[in-house]
Design a protein around this motif. Structure first.
Motif, PDB file in Angstrom:
ATOM      1  N   UNK A 173       0.842  -1.198   0.000  1.00 45.63           N
ATOM      2  CA  UNK A 173       0.000   0.000   0.000  1.00 45.63           C
ATOM      3  C   UNK A 173       0.878   1.250   0.000  1.00 45.63           C
ATOM      4  N   UNK A 178       3.734   5.550  -3.092  1.00 43.61           N
ATOM      5  CA  UNK A 178       4.975   6.185  -3.559  1.00 43.61           C
ATOM      6  C   UNK A 178       4.988   6.318  -5.071  1.00 43.61           C
TER       7      UNK A 178
ATOM      8  N   UNK B  15      23.402  -9.521   3.909  1.00 41.35           N
ATOM      9  CA  UNK B  15      24.764  -9.089   4.201  1.00 41.35           C
ATOM     10  C   UNK B  15      25.698 -10.273   4.314  1.00 41.35           C
ATOM     11  N   UNK B  50      10.707  -4.011  -9.514  1.00 42.72           N
ATOM     12  CA  UNK B  50      10.823  -3.018  -8.440  1.00 42.72           C
ATOM     13  C   UNK B  50      11.958  -2.043  -8.713  1.00 42.72           C
ATOM     14  N   UNK B  53      10.516   0.422 -11.057  1.00 41.94           N
ATOM     15  CA  UNK B  53       9.606   1.332 -10.352  1.00 41.94           C
ATOM     16  C   UNK B  53      10.352   2.287  -9.422  1.00 41.94           C
ATOM     17  N   UNK B  55      11.309   1.262  -6.438  1.00 43.21           N
ATOM     18  CA  UNK B  55      11.045   0.824  -5.072  1.00 43.21           C
ATOM     19  C   UNK B  55      12.261   0.098  -4.513  1.00 43.21           C
ATOM     20  N   UNK B  75      10.542   6.904  -6.652  1.00 44.20           N
ATOM     21  CA  UNK B  75       9.401   6.330  -7.396  1.00 44.20           C
ATOM     22  C   UNK B  75       8.451   7.408  -7.902  1.00 44.20           C
ATOM     23  N   UNK B  76       8.162   8.406  -7.056  1.00 45.14           N
ATOM     24  CA  UNK B  76       7.133   9.377  -7.446  1.00 45.14           C
ATOM     25  C   UNK B  76       7.587  10.272  -8.592  1.00 45.14           C
ATOM     26  N   UNK B  80       5.732   6.192 -13.302  1.00 48.91           N
ATOM     27  CA  UNK B  80       5.267   4.879 -13.728  1.00 48.91           C
ATOM     28  C   UNK B  80       4.182   4.451 -12.744  1.00 48.91           C
ATOM     29  N   UNK B  82       2.166   1.233 -10.801  1.00 48.77           N
ATOM     30  CA  UNK B  82       2.377  -0.168 -10.462  1.00 48.77           C
ATOM     31  C   UNK B  82       1.032  -0.800 -10.095  1.00 48.77           C
ATOM     32  N   UNK B  84      -0.264  -4.101  -8.074  1.00 51.93           N
ATOM     33  CA  UNK B  84       0.318  -5.098  -7.187  1.00 51.93           C
ATOM     34  C   UNK B  84      -0.523  -6.371  -7.152  1.00 51.93           C
ATOM     35  N   UNK B  86      -1.622  -8.058  -4.544  1.00 50.29           N
ATOM     36  CA  UNK B  86      -2.796  -7.979  -3.659  1.00 50.29           C
ATOM     37  C   UNK B  86      -3.455  -6.610  -3.768  1.00 50.29           C
ATOM     38  N   UNK B  88      -3.274  -3.618  -3.274  1.00 49.43           N
ATOM     39  CA  UNK B  88      -2.760  -2.470  -2.530  1.00 49.43           C
ATOM     40  C   UNK B  88      -3.626  -1.230  -2.711  1.00 49.43           C
ATOM     41  N   UNK B  89      -4.935  -1.411  -2.609  1.00 48.91           N
ATOM     42  CA  UNK B  89      -5.821  -0.247  -2.630  1.00 48.91           C
ATOM     43  C   UNK B  89      -5.753   0.432  -1.270  1.00 48.91           C
TER      44      UNK B  89
END
Lengths: 281, 400
Positions: A173, A178, B15, B50, B53, B55, B75-76, B80, B82, B84, B86, B88-89
């Protein structure tokens, strides 16, 4: 299919549950009602046998008397100011820290245990060093002398609670926000915080109630009506060889009122807050 | 709309224990292309998306949208959108505000947003749902809202991370068709990541098959099917998966069970090879196009009637192929590992044959193999030696 026997068993079980719950409710409600009665009845009737719940001579004299003792009503104001300031500051600091910790997955787990351990310490272990520190700064008998330790004690709790709520929010989300044009801050304020409002309310009320009823640190830091809090004021209705039951009850009632109102107001979020926040934390 | 160029992208997680998500990946995605990245889990496909994007930051390499180097942009600032897995609303916002969120963040005037939201709601059949919240929607409806939200901003590219995998089979097929139609209409550059080869084959104009952080093959869907560069790609693409046996070229033929299939090219004589036969390249003898094709008598253990054709499963007396590249390509797929009916360690084959075939479970069936359509792979490197997508059965010699 509910058979005849099954129905009887269900009735018996329901009756049992009802009795247990009634007993529990009575254990909570009867002392409250008794306090209301004592706060209103004249001193001579406190220990009447058989007990009198509500006297026919009920009046507000005890409430009037309160202002003559110690800080009087000022103590409620002091408590209120201190609780509001310390709660707000703890919430801001703790929520910010919790968000950071929730999103730094690997390290976050270790840190949150440390934060919580602060809360596990017995208050008595803290009160002497806190007193010495505050005296050193010269903040004895001031609001800030109370607010600072309260922030220190409650912020870890806020971190722990709020981190649990933040972990419930799928990172997708935030990532979606972003790419939709949000920076880190606007993700936090426009997307994340609106989703944890129940958590913020529940946690805030927990913290507020803790501070409102905190006694030990208050006892050490406060001296005069400039800072004496309600919880510290309450025992001062015990004078010389007497306990002023009426005044004490009246004052207890005043102290309990905001807690009860808050409790009713956010009851819905409260249970959710305890389970969700706690389990995930 | 933009082209997307990725140059030498590398990404390592962890790492102490390093996991190489992307080894050294370079791709050029054309403006307006529907580009699918497919691979088993852990192959690096989501990392790639990602990184496009923003991210995730690549450890090395550069990302360009058209001529703009966006490697270090947030990203902003990449413009672009994205979609997702699930969805991501934003749960607290109504559908209307979910769709308009990106526009609002970009300070688009309110009436313009409202018009855009209405237009998209009309287009995607969301009109009745505009005032609901995501919690009140079904999976398919949420998916549509997520699409509408992505489309609303008219971004330079759509990035889709397994957007169909939470939908049930029917909805999945329907949504696939809708996505294809949407792309026809909008012609926005789309990068679509999936582990499902049916998604890849049905949607992609070009498909990149990823394996262990590298692109194993980049081709059109039919190119992947006809000319897989390796066993991995051959096993990954196609449903049911390609049938494989290990054998040797003897007297110009390879043996698949009892069938002897001729192999062109004398250079292969005596060589160990892995033979691959696609299920569709078998046929019931009664329906064979060419009576001279090699015969394979089998005992049918399973028959699935699919309407248009029938799928039969049978054991083949041969050495099974057990390799990491094949099993990672088939992981999670519909693949019969051993002969459960007879409890023998022999490979199970699947064949797609004419639905009118009279074959029945437990009965013998005479199958034919189209000899022009067999694949031969090198057992050491796993690369293709010979395949059907060839003019005159060209033998691949230089492919390593």
């Amino acid at each position: 299919m509910v058979t005849g026997g099954g129905r009887t068993r269900k009735l018996v079980r329901d009756a049992g549950i009802f009795l247990v719950l009634s007993a529990l409710a009575a254990a909570v409600i009867i002392p409250m009602v008794w306090i209301v009665g004592v706060a209103l009845k004249p001193p001579g009737e406190y220990f009447d046998i058989p007990p009198v719940w509500f006297s026919s001579d009920s009046n507000l004299q005890h409430f009037r008397n309160i202002s003559g003792f110690n800080a009087g009503y000022r103590a409620l104001l002091n408590s209120f100011i201190v609780a509001i300031c310390a709660t707000s500051a703890s919430m801001v600091l703790g929520t910010a820290a919790a968000y950071g910790l929730a999103r730094l997955r690997r390290r976050g787990d270790v840190w949150s245990i440390w934060f919580l351990s602060q809360r596990i310490l017995p208050p008595v272990a803290l009160v002497i060093p806190v007193f010495l520190l505050i005296r050193e700064i010269g903040w004895i008998d001031t609001y800030q002398g109370l607010i600072l330790p309260y922030i220190a004690i409650n912020t870890p709790f806020v971190v722990w609670m709020m981190r649990g709520y933040f972990l419930e929010i799928p990172t997708a989300i935030e990532e979606s926000a972003m790419t939709d044009g949000c920076g880190r801050w606007s993700v936090l304020f426009r997307v994340v915080l609106p989703l944890v409002v129940p958590g913020l309310l529940a946690t805030g009320v927990f913290v507020w109630i803790y501070i409102w009823s905190e006694f030990l640190i208050g006892l050490f830091i406060t001296q005069t009506s400039a800072s004496i809090t309600a919880a510290v004021q309450l025992p001062s209705f015990t004078i010389a060889n007497d306990v002023l039951w009426g005044e004490m009850s009246a004052f207890s009632l005043l102290m309990a009122t905001p807690v009860l109102i808050l409790g009713l107001f956010i009851q819905r979020y409260f249970v959710r807050g305890l389970t969700l926040g706690a389990v995930k934390g | 709309m933009s082209s997307i160029t990725i140059q030498n992208a590398r990404k390592v997680f962890g790492r102490k224990e390093k996991v190489v998500a992307l080894d050294d990946v370079s791709i050029e995605i054309e403006d307006g292309e529907f580009f699918v990245v497919v691979g088993p889990s852990g192959s690096g496909k989501t990392s790639l998306l990602r990184i496009i994007a923003g991210l995730e930051q690549a450890d090395a390499g550069r990302v360009y949208l058209d001529e703009d180097d966006v490697t270090n942009r947030r990203p902003r600032d990449r413009d672009v959108a994205m979609v997702f897995q699930d969805y991501a609303l934003y749960p607290q916002l109504r559908v209307r505000d979910n769709i308009g969120f990106g526009l609002k963040r970009r300070k688009v005037p309110k009436d313009v947003i409202a018009a855009k939201v209405d237009e998209l709601a009309e287009m995607l059949g969301l009109k009745e749902l505009l005032d609901r919240r995501p919690g009140q929607l079904s999976g398919g409806e949420r998916q549509r809202v997520a699409l509408a939200r992505a489309i609303a901003r008219e971004p330079r590219a759509f990035l889709m991370d397994e957007p169909l995998s939470n939908l049930d089979a029917n909805l999945r097929t329907a949504t696939r068709t809708e996505l294809a139609q949407l792309h026809q209409r909008l012609r926005t550059t789309t990068v679509f990541v999936t582990h499902d080869q049916v998604d890849a084959m049905s949607l992609g104009e070009r498909v990149a098959v990823m394996r262990d952080g590298n692109i194993e093959q980049l081709d059109t869907p039919s190119g992947l099917y006809e000319r897989p560069v390796s066993l991995f790609v051959a096993a990954f693409i196609g449903s049911p998966p390609i049938n494989l046996v290990e054998t040797q070229v003897t007297d110009g033929t390879v043996t698949v069970g009892e069938a002897e299939v001729p192999v062109p090219g004398a250079s292969l004589e005596g060589r160990s090879v892995i033979v691959g036969v696609r299920p569709a390249d078998f046929e019931d003898e009664a329906f064979a196009l060419d009576p001279s094709w090699p015969k394979l008598p089998v005992a049918v253990t399973v028959r699935k009637d699919l309407g248009s054709d029938a799928e039969v499963v049978f054991a083949v007396d041969a050495k099974p192929v057990r390799r990491d590249d094949v099993s990672s390509a088939l992981a999670g797929g519909e693949f019969a590992e051993v002969d459960l009916v007879h409890g023998r360690d022999v490979p199970m084959f699947a064949a797609r044959i004419n639905a009118k075939s009279s074959s029945r479970i437990g009965h013998n069936l005479q199958l034919t193999i189209d000899p022009g359509r067999i694949y031969l792979f090198d057992p050491d490197s796993g690369s293709l030696i010979l395949g059907p997508g060839r003019p005159e059965a060209a033998v691949v010699t230089s492919e390593a």
